[in-house]
Write a protein that holds these residues in place. Sequence first.
Motif: not given
Ligand code: SF4
Lengths: 617, 344
Positions: B26-27, B30, B61, B131, B135, B208, B210-213
């Motif tokens: 996982w990122c 996350c 994810c 999230n 993801g 949760q 999702c730090i990216i999206f």
């Molecule tokens: S994309 Fe979002 S949900 Fe998926 S691992 Fe990365 S941070 Fe977590």
Amino acid sequence: MTKKATFKNKESVVIKFVGDSGDGMQLAGTLFSDTAAVFGNDLFTFPDYPAEIRAPHNTLAGVSGFQVQIGSEKIFSPGDLCDILVAMNPASLKTNLKWVRAGGIIVTDADAFNEKALEKSGYESNPLEDGSLDVYRLVKAPVSSMTRSSLSHLKVSARMAERSRNMMALGIVSFLLNQDLDATFKFLEDKFGSRPQVLELNKTALSAGYNFAETIEAIGTTYKVPKASLKKGTYRNISGNVATAWGFLAASERSGRPLFLGSYPITPATEILIELSQQKALGVKVFQAEDEIAGICSAIGASYAGSLAITTTSGPGLSLKSEAIGLAVMTELPLVIVNVQRAGPSTGMPTKSEQSDLLQALYGRNGECPVIVMAASTPANCFYYAYEAAKISMEHMTPVILLTDGYLGNGSELFRIPQVADLPPINPPLAKANDENYKPYRRDPETLVRQWAIPGTEGLRHRIGGLEKTDIYGTVSTDPQNHQMMIGIREEKVKKIAEKIPPQKITGEKTGDLLVVSWGGTEGSILTPVKALQKEGKKIGHAHFNHIMPLPINTREVLQGYRKVIVCELNNGQFVKYLKTEFPEIKYLQYNKIQGLPFFTGELTELFNKLIETEQT
Amino acid sequence: MISNRILQSEQELSKEDFVSDQMVKWCPGCGAHAILKAIENVFPEIGYKKENFMFVSGIGCSSRFPYYVNTYGIHGIHGRAAAIATGVKLANPGLSVWIATGDGDSMAIGGNHFIHIIRRNLDVNILLFNNQIYGLTKGQYSPTTPIGSITRTSPHGTVEHPFVTAGLVMGAQGTFFARVPDNNIKMMTEVMFEAARHDGTAVIEILQNCIIFADGTHSQVTGKEVRDDYQLHLKHGEPMLYGKNKEKGIQMKGQKLQGVVVGLNGVEMEDILIHDRYEKNPGIHRMLGKMGPPVLPVALGVIRSAEFETYDDMVEVQIESAREQTEIKSVDDLLKSGETFNVT
Ligand code: SF4
Ligand SMILES: Cc1ncc(C[n+]2csc(CCOP(=O)(O)OP(=O)(O)O)c2C)c(N)n1
Ligand SMILES: [Mg+2]
């Protein structure tokens, strides 16, 4: 009861009982068949239900039928044209007259041919009176009024009495075929023992019908079908769907793996779900899922957890299961998918049979996704093919698609009851607790089969899933070489099963003029004309396939032995297409019928004769 | 320790017993990482034999989860974890079955299986990583994405009304529902233990990140500055209080829940609702589940844990009683039952 002295022996007789949905034709047909079986005839039955549950009374849409062929030789099908048609109302006569052979006997309830009923079924004049049935032997029995009067001493309402019309008609047929009523009485007692009044009504009506037939002159000659020389043993009449269900129960008991069914109702496969729901006492767990996807996915979960897991469906349901079949291929778990085929595409003709899901079974998935495909070919051998599908699936840790069809599923024939102990043993490759060498994708070098490590077992915790895995260790991998290798392994594993299945048989010589090739539910309807032509000395053979993927190892040899090869299928040419890719050097002819009907002896005999006689293809 | 039909471990277990040898992918940052920690905490506490834990997941994810815990596990196909888990649990009710699923996995493609497993009350635990985004496929909106959100597939904002997970679960006659933020491992661990203790389908919605999206999608609830005012930590048998000094409470006014300040406007402690998670009637549980900003706090912890018969128990009971009532003890008996004919 006095037996009529003059009768003709006949090798086989085809009888069809037809009437309105509520007329009790299924019961009359079943009693007739059971009585014939007790006497010692071989038989094959086929119910012909209307698509509607309760179509309006006396309409063409509401006609329900039951066809049976009984014989003194092995019987392979319910027969094409009837020798005797019992038609309880004008609508049923109208829809079934085309299935009566010229000169055949038609037994009708003359009382039911009233103006209103004639009009509802679209008759402009009464066929019983207008001479249109002159080519048949017509028995116009006043069944309704006779039933009422013969039951009047039992003091029941006219409506109640008329419920026994079917027994009155059955009595007439029993006389026509010189059947012994004692056996029929016994079946009635078994069925209605707890309802003495109904039993009495039915018995009285049955005798009355018999006596009526004896006294009227219209009947003329009667028939008798002598005993068949069946192999010693205990027999029962069994439908393909029940045989399928029982085959899995036997495989479960023999393998020691509990049976799990995940399924969603769909015609004509629902009977398997119904049957197994009734066998909880044998430990089977039946899960009626919210849809077909949940049906198969629950089975995959149960398989991982150590069950003999199956899912049952028909064509549209198989489409929904495609993605999950891929998961079972990838996780290399045992799973049997039964597809009781029906006429497609889409919803198609749900109550009609067809063989048009073969290509879907072979190829209908994403990715390189080999699956074992087998097909049963008679109602009774559904038992053995279900058993074998379960055996192969568990011993080789791979999904198997078992194809049957509506004709096999609903049709029934005599089944010689085996002992479970006499069936071939099933040895699933279970991993042993705390085996330090256990790895999820470590394989038997011979068979390429991985082991089955069941949750709860000590020392074998592991994860599997739909992502590509490394060989042996089973860790997630996108390595290019590994992927190609794993695809090769999965394919090879399935191909190797060819060594375990029996070689392809030919009914007839190894060489000759015409080889008829077929698969699945058409075996009986093709054997009948082939055997007749063989008796005439024609050089015709029949290769009927039950194993399709992989094909038996001698298939090429079988196909090469004949001057001409014709592949007959109830679809637009799916097996022939497959054979062409496997053995492109062979020249194939094909005969395809796709009408929701089986092959008929007449059409095949004509076709085969023509092909044998003409020099060139 | 929890006592039921699942075997208990003979040795004391620790976190290490459940750590997998796979690299967790996982990122960084996350919210899923914390969920994994909570599971590693709670499994030894639950104390079942380690071979009797089983993880099932779909795709996403979140659904990579089974690879990261050392238990038996299946990583399934998208949306179908609940269906796969149903087969596992029915085949072997002696397993403790855990589902890891995402908001898309469980409520979009798998919505049907999700509501039906809940309706049947199969004894499994569902970790729902909400999230509010897809993801794994890189940021498309999901059935829980707030209306108006800009995502890869909603450049002009979404025009869909999102599911409130609690509402869906209770609408499907859920018997257990809990909600936890991913930044409170302690609460997560406690709630997971309660889920395991509950007989029936236990849904834990994890807020949760999702730090990216969809970074900060739950910050209105989980953020440091707001959490005192927007988190109501439910405890069974205790008044529903929140706020920095627990000065605020939830009161039933007419047919609605209201936030009030104890001591203000004549509100007394007795006016504050007492949480009863075991209440069978879902009325107040539903209201609590739907409650949220800007006016009210979000209810966290175990909202509902009502006792109803489980599907797997009923299946076992039927099999037992069928066994007792029949003469047919084997397949040979079955084959010979009913009408048979002898040919000699
Ligand atoms: S994309 Fe979002 S949900 Fe998926 S691992 Fe990365 S941070 Fe977590
Ligand atoms: C049949 C199928 N359709 C679509 C996908 C693509 N897909 C994979 S994961 C996913 C969405 C995942 O979102 P969610 O369940 O919320 O999980 P997250 O990644 O957010 O944890 C989609 C659309 C797929 N794998 N399979
Ligand atoms: Mg998501």
